[in-house]
Design a protein around this motif. Structure first.
Motif, mmCIF file in Angstrom:
data_model
loop_
_atom_site.group_PDB
_atom_site.id
_atom_site.type_symbol
_atom_site.label_atom_id
_atom_site.label_comp_id
_atom_site.label_asym_id
_atom_site.label_seq_id
_atom_site.Cartn_x
_atom_site.Cartn_y
_atom_site.Cartn_z
ATOM 1 N N THR A 2 31.167 19.906 58.169
ATOM 2 C CA THR A 2 31.564 21.280 59.018
ATOM 3 C C THR A 2 30.690 22.352 58.619
ATOM 4 O O THR A 2 30.430 22.737 57.637
ATOM 5 N N ARG A 55 35.146 26.772 60.643
ATOM 6 C CA ARG A 55 36.350 26.131 60.929
ATOM 7 C C ARG A 55 37.255 27.460 61.318
ATOM 8 O O ARG A 55 37.081 28.850 60.833
ATOM 9 N N VAL A 66 43.826 23.476 62.820
ATOM 10 C CA VAL A 66 42.550 23.833 62.219
ATOM 11 C C VAL A 66 41.558 23.128 62.973
ATOM 12 O O VAL A 66 41.679 21.768 63.402
ATOM 13 N N ARG A 106 41.315 28.605 61.950
ATOM 14 C CA ARG A 106 42.744 27.982 61.532
ATOM 15 C C ARG A 106 43.871 29.001 62.042
ATOM 16 O O ARG A 106 43.872 30.231 62.503
ATOM 17 N N TYR A 134 42.563 24.543 51.819
ATOM 18 C CA TYR A 134 41.259 25.124 52.195
ATOM 19 C C TYR A 134 40.540 25.780 51.329
ATOM 20 O O TYR A 134 39.449 25.873 51.440
ATOM 21 N N HIS A 190 37.572 22.325 63.355
ATOM 22 C CA HIS A 190 36.461 22.486 62.763
ATOM 23 C C HIS A 190 35.225 22.075 63.482
ATOM 24 O O HIS A 190 35.146 21.339 64.389
ATOM 25 N N SER A 204 34.058 31.472 59.661
ATOM 26 C CA SER A 204 35.337 31.171 60.556
ATOM 27 C C SER A 204 34.741 31.234 61.869
ATOM 28 O O SER A 204 33.745 31.900 62.362
ATOM 29 N N LEU A 257 34.370 15.526 56.747
ATOM 30 C CA LEU A 257 34.261 16.914 57.402
ATOM 31 C C LEU A 257 33.553 17.570 56.155
ATOM 32 O O LEU A 257 32.784 18.600 56.565
#
Length: 176
Positions: free
Chosen positions: A164, A167, A136, A169, A7, A138, A15, A160
């Motif tokens: 996106t 995201r 993950v 994780r 990533y 998204h 995030s 994506l």
């Protein structure tokens, strides 16, 4: 082995929060999340997930699980679900089982690298060391990515890139 973050090469996005009742970020997967063929107690159950704090512009979600430590040049996709409605902010453990009624209507479960549409638990080669399994969520800016059931997880990832918004994780670990 743990110096590669797939990533890190993508365009940075904000995030948001993702949690799991099945495992803690950075911890070893329970047998429930392990491939049945790789461990005698493996159950191939996708982890329970819930998420919040995503951008207001979010129109759908994609959930993926990727092993960047697989002994291939391209890693290994264990799970990919696209077009989860924006009203979906959690998935029950086992929602990734092929044919599961736990996925919401309209969700598209793509084929993993084992060749079937569903979740495949962790299954590193014996003696290869610990592998990371990046789970993950998204947040996506469209209701559907308009993919076909035959779309690969790599092609999903390419799409994506353009859609996106953010995201979230978690990483599970497993070693045989």
């Amino acid at each position: 082995m743990f110096d590669y973050d797939p990533y890190a090469f993508l365009t940075p996005v904000p995030s948001f929060e993702v949690r799991s009742d099945s495992f803690t970020d950075g911890s070893v997967f329970a047998p429930a999340q392990v491939h049945a063929g790789a461990h005698p107690d493996g159950l191939d159950l996708s982890p329970a997930l819930s998420w919040s704090g995503f951008p207001a512009e979010t129109r759908s979600f994609v959930v993926t699980m990727f092993d960047p430590d697989a002994p291939t040049a391209s890693g290994y996709w264990h799970w990919a679900v696209a077009d989860l409605p924006v009203s979906t902010t959690s998935l029950a453990q086992g929602a990734g089982t092929p044919g599961s009624p736990q996925l919401p209507a309209g969700a598209l479960c793509l084929k993993n690298d084992a060749g079937f549409p569903g979740y495949m638990g962790s299954a590193p080669p014996a003696g290869h060391g610990a592998h990371r399994y990046m789970v993950v969520v998204h947040a996506v800016d469209v209701q559907t990515l308009e993919l076909s059931p035959d779309t690969t997880a790599a092609t999903l990832g390419f799409n994506l890139h353009f859609h996106t918004l953010a995201r979230a994780r978690l990483t599970g670990l497993f070693e045989l």
